[in-house]
Motif scaffolding. Structure first.
Motif, short mmCIF file in Angstrom:
data_model
loop_
_atom_site.label_atom_id
_atom_site.label_comp_id
_atom_site.label_asym_id
_atom_site.label_seq_id
_atom_site.Cartn_x
_atom_site.Cartn_y
_atom_site.Cartn_z
N PHE A 111 -3.37 4.89 -23.74
CA PHE A 111 -2.87 6.09 -23.07
C PHE A 111 -3.07 6.01 -21.56
O PHE A 111 -2.15 6.26 -20.77
N MET A 112 -4.27 5.59 -21.15
CA MET A 112 -4.58 5.59 -19.71
C MET A 112 -3.83 4.49 -18.96
O MET A 112 -3.47 4.68 -17.80
N VAL A 113 -3.60 3.35 -19.61
CA VAL A 113 -2.81 2.29 -18.95
C VAL A 113 -1.43 2.86 -18.59
O VAL A 113 -0.95 2.69 -17.46
N GLY A 114 -0.83 3.57 -19.52
CA GLY A 114 0.50 4.16 -19.28
C GLY A 114 0.45 5.27 -18.24
O GLY A 114 1.31 5.34 -17.35
N MET A 115 -0.57 6.11 -18.36
CA MET A 115 -0.70 7.24 -17.43
C MET A 115 -0.82 6.74 -15.98
O MET A 115 -0.17 7.25 -15.07
N PHE A 116 -1.65 5.70 -15.79
CA PHE A 116 -1.83 5.17 -14.43
C PHE A 116 -0.62 4.32 -13.98
O PHE A 116 -0.24 4.38 -12.82
N ALA A 117 -0.02 3.58 -14.92
CA ALA A 117 1.15 2.76 -14.54
C ALA A 117 2.26 3.67 -14.00
O ALA A 117 2.98 3.30 -13.07
N ALA A 118 2.36 4.87 -14.59
CA ALA A 118 3.40 5.81 -14.15
C ALA A 118 3.21 6.24 -12.71
O ALA A 118 4.15 6.72 -12.07
N ILE A 119 2.01 6.09 -12.16
CA ILE A 119 1.77 6.46 -10.76
C ILE A 119 1.39 5.21 -9.95
O ILE A 119 0.65 5.29 -8.98
N ASN A 120 1.91 4.07 -10.44
CA ASN A 120 1.76 2.82 -9.69
C ASN A 120 0.32 2.34 -9.54
O ASN A 120 -0.04 1.77 -8.51
N ILE A 121 -0.48 2.60 -10.54
CA ILE A 121 -1.88 2.16 -10.50
C ILE A 121 -2.15 1.28 -11.72
O ILE A 121 -1.77 1.64 -12.85
N ARG A 122 -2.79 0.14 -11.49
CA ARG A 122 -3.18 -0.75 -12.60
C ARG A 122 -4.59 -0.36 -13.06
O ARG A 122 -5.52 -0.33 -12.24
N LEU A 123 -4.71 -0.09 -14.34
CA LEU A 123 -6.03 0.21 -14.91
C LEU A 123 -6.66 -1.12 -15.30
O LEU A 123 -6.31 -1.72 -16.31
N VAL A 124 -7.58 -1.57 -14.47
CA VAL A 124 -8.21 -2.89 -14.64
C VAL A 124 -9.27 -2.82 -15.74
O VAL A 124 -9.26 -3.60 -16.69
N ASP A 125 -10.20 -1.88 -15.60
CA ASP A 125 -11.25 -1.69 -16.61
C ASP A 125 -11.85 -0.30 -16.44
O ASP A 125 -11.57 0.39 -15.46
#
Ligand code: UDP
Length: 264
Positions: free
Chosen positions: A161-175
């Motif tokens: 969920f969070m990978v998608g949520m952050f990708a939508a605002i141009n942020i990569r969820l690294v860890d």
């Protein structure tokens, strides 16, 4: 006003007794620590932003069926949460190599991992939160098998969920790091998501510039941590201090130059 009883003071939060039995108030401080509290400092306004970011993420997670301790935000720095017995394990979810895994295994920072990795660390400051295996958790009874099933499946769902949520605002969820707690209902107990989710416990990189937008700015003396935390909140749509145009690529190094009046 009556004085509330303080239950615990941690590195970034203070816990107070809540207004009803089984509730706790989490107060978010501006204090920042790194390297097992060997490095200490403050990030102005961090507590206010983390309170809002954590409220936002926990609320969205509850909408996809993740049980959490979050009840409601009380004010700028406080939120009301369910009291839970914290399971003494830090659950780290990794999508891209950074931080301790790079040092431990000699992997280059930024390398995409072949698949999402879940790691467990034993929550003990005196021991420096050592990496542990599931066998240690079972052997010492920190959590039972059923609880570990719930924890690992929730961690994967939260990550997806969070990978998608952050990708939508141009942020990569690294860890990121999660903590879970037990709540009791008669003879039964169940596991819920506890603690907080904020740039203090996540690695967040701008997808276009790879700029770090998390506590690594503090850990690595990069500067601009307030701007970075604000920018995460702004992109999530929870802060309205938007003085850059929508969709504009955020460049922290430019901000830093401007703020410090220095050239790069
Ligand atoms: N993390 C955390 N608290 C800790 C240790 C790690 O919130 O006590 C977070 C950290 O911010 C990062 C992720 O967990 O997003 C993985 O951290 P890592 O194991 O790489 O450790 P670090 O680089 O902090 O030593």
């Amino acid at each position: 006003m009556t004085r509330r009883r303080q239950i615990y003071e941690g590195k970034a939060k203070i816990l107070y007794e809540g207004p009803e039995p089984g509730t706790i108030i989490q107060y978010f401080k501006d204090d920042a620590t790194a390297f097992n509290a060997q490095k200490k400092g403050t990030i102005n306004g961090k507590g206010v932003i983390n309170n809002r970011i954590s409220e936002y993420v926990f609320t969205r997670l509850s909408h996809i069926g993740i049980p959490t301790h979050f009840i409601r935000r009380l004010n700028m720095r406080e939120q009301l949460v369910r009291q839970a017995e914290i399971i003494p394990i830090e659950v780290v979810v990794r999508n891209v190599a950074a931080g301790s895994i790079c040092k431990r295994l000699g992997i280059e920072e930024g390398e995409q991992l072949p698949h999402t990795l879940i790691e467990y660390y034993y929550k003990d400051d005196a021991l420096g939160d050592p990496l542990i295996a599931e066998e240690h958790i079972a052997c010492f009874g920190w959590a039972n098998n059923e609880e570990m099933q719930d924890i690992s499946s929730m961690a994967i769902r939260i990550n997806d969920f969070m990978v998608g949520m952050f990708a939508a605002i141009n942020i990569r969820l690294v860890d990121f790091k999660l903590e879970f707690g037990r709540v009791f209902d008669g003879d039964y107990s169940r596991v819920i998501l506890a603690d907080e989710i904020s740039p203090d416990g996540c690695r967040l990189w701008d997808m276009e510039t790879n700029e770090k937008m998390d506590k690594d700015r503090f850990r690595q003396d990069l500067g601009g941590e307030e701007d970075a935390y604000n920018e995460v909140a702004r992109r999530l749509g929870i802060l309205q201090n938007d003085d850059s145009g929508p969709g504009e690529v955020f460049d922290l190094s430019a901000h830093r130059t401007k703020l410090r009046g220095k050239t790069k």
